[in-house]
Design a protein around this motif. Sequence first.
Motif, PDB file in Angstrom:
ATOM      1  N   VAL A  89      43.581  16.315 -12.487  1.00 39.36           N
ATOM      2  CA  VAL A  89      44.391  15.107 -12.374  1.00 39.36           C
ATOM      3  C   VAL A  89      45.579  15.256 -13.298  1.00 39.36           C
ATOM      4  O   VAL A  89      45.422  15.612 -14.474  1.00 39.36           O
TER       5      VAL A  89
ATOM      6  N   ASN B  91      38.038   8.923  -3.950  1.00 42.85           N
ATOM      7  CA  ASN B  91      39.105   8.975  -4.942  1.00 42.85           C
ATOM      8  C   ASN B  91      40.422   8.442  -4.405  1.00 42.85           C
ATOM      9  O   ASN B  91      41.214   7.889  -5.165  1.00 42.85           O
TER      10      ASN B  91
ATOM     11  N   GLU C 239      42.737   1.745  -9.169  1.00 43.57           N
ATOM     12  CA  GLU C 239      42.935   1.986 -10.600  1.00 43.57           C
ATOM     13  C   GLU C 239      44.395   1.847 -11.018  1.00 43.57           C
ATOM     14  O   GLU C 239      44.679   1.322 -12.097  1.00 43.57           O
TER      15      GLU C 239
ATOM     16  N   ARG D  40      49.908   9.682  -5.567  1.00 40.74           N
ATOM     17  CA  ARG D  40      50.336   8.288  -5.569  1.00 40.74           C
ATOM     18  C   ARG D  40      51.473   8.148  -6.574  1.00 40.74           C
ATOM     19  O   ARG D  40      51.416   8.702  -7.679  1.00 40.74           O
TER      20      ARG D  40
ATOM     21  N   TRP E  46      42.091   5.651  -6.654  1.00 40.26           N
ATOM     22  CA  TRP E  46      43.415   5.667  -7.280  1.00 40.26           C
ATOM     23  C   TRP E  46      44.234   4.447  -6.901  1.00 40.26           C
ATOM     24  O   TRP E  46      44.971   3.909  -7.735  1.00 40.26           O
TER      25      TRP E  46
ATOM     26  N   GLU F 180      45.893  14.321  -7.863  1.00 37.59           N
ATOM     27  CA  GLU F 180      44.576  14.906  -8.084  1.00 37.59           C
ATOM     28  C   GLU F 180      44.394  16.004  -7.055  1.00 37.59           C
ATOM     29  O   GLU F 180      44.553  15.771  -5.858  1.00 37.59           O
TER      30      GLU F 180
ATOM     31  N   VAL G 200      50.667  10.201  -9.969  1.00 38.40           N
ATOM     32  CA  VAL G 200      49.386  10.821 -10.261  1.00 38.40           C
ATOM     33  C   VAL G 200      49.041  11.725  -9.083  1.00 38.40           C
ATOM     34  O   VAL G 200      49.189  11.337  -7.926  1.00 38.40           O
TER      35      VAL G 200
END
Length: 143
Positions: free
Chosen positions: A90, A125, A132, A9, A129, A107, A105
């Motif tokens: 990450v 996840n 978050e 992302r 993400w 992961e 980011v």
Amino acid sequence: MGFPDRIERTVEIAHPPAKVWAALTTAEGLGTWFGNQASIDLRPGGDAEMKWDEGHKAVMRVERVEEPEIFGFTWNIYGLPDDDPRRTYVEFTLVPNGEGTRLTVVESGFSQLPDDAHQVAFEGNTKGWAAELGELIEYLDAA
């Protein structure tokens, strides 16, 4: 055909890299936008932990610290028992972009999981993400 191994992302943040870095790498920052409480030993090999009011926690190990550009850690995989030794990695990359920061980011490490665990972890996840990173931007805008 294999399963996707990584989630990536990128967001544009209207704050300088130093401010974004502090939100990502301090107990105060992580414990506000990401969890409800956090601790971090910001050095490769350092321990970090985030806790949520609902009782969930994430145990992390700091892997990479290149201030103010790269911060990486491993952590337990969503959907697996806390004592499972498998982890994903990450990594946050911060790039100055005018007055702001381009934050990416990534992961990775999901391909080590069997079908059912992969689906739970990867989907959880991916959604996580998205939420978050929105919370990170809200935290930075309010600070």
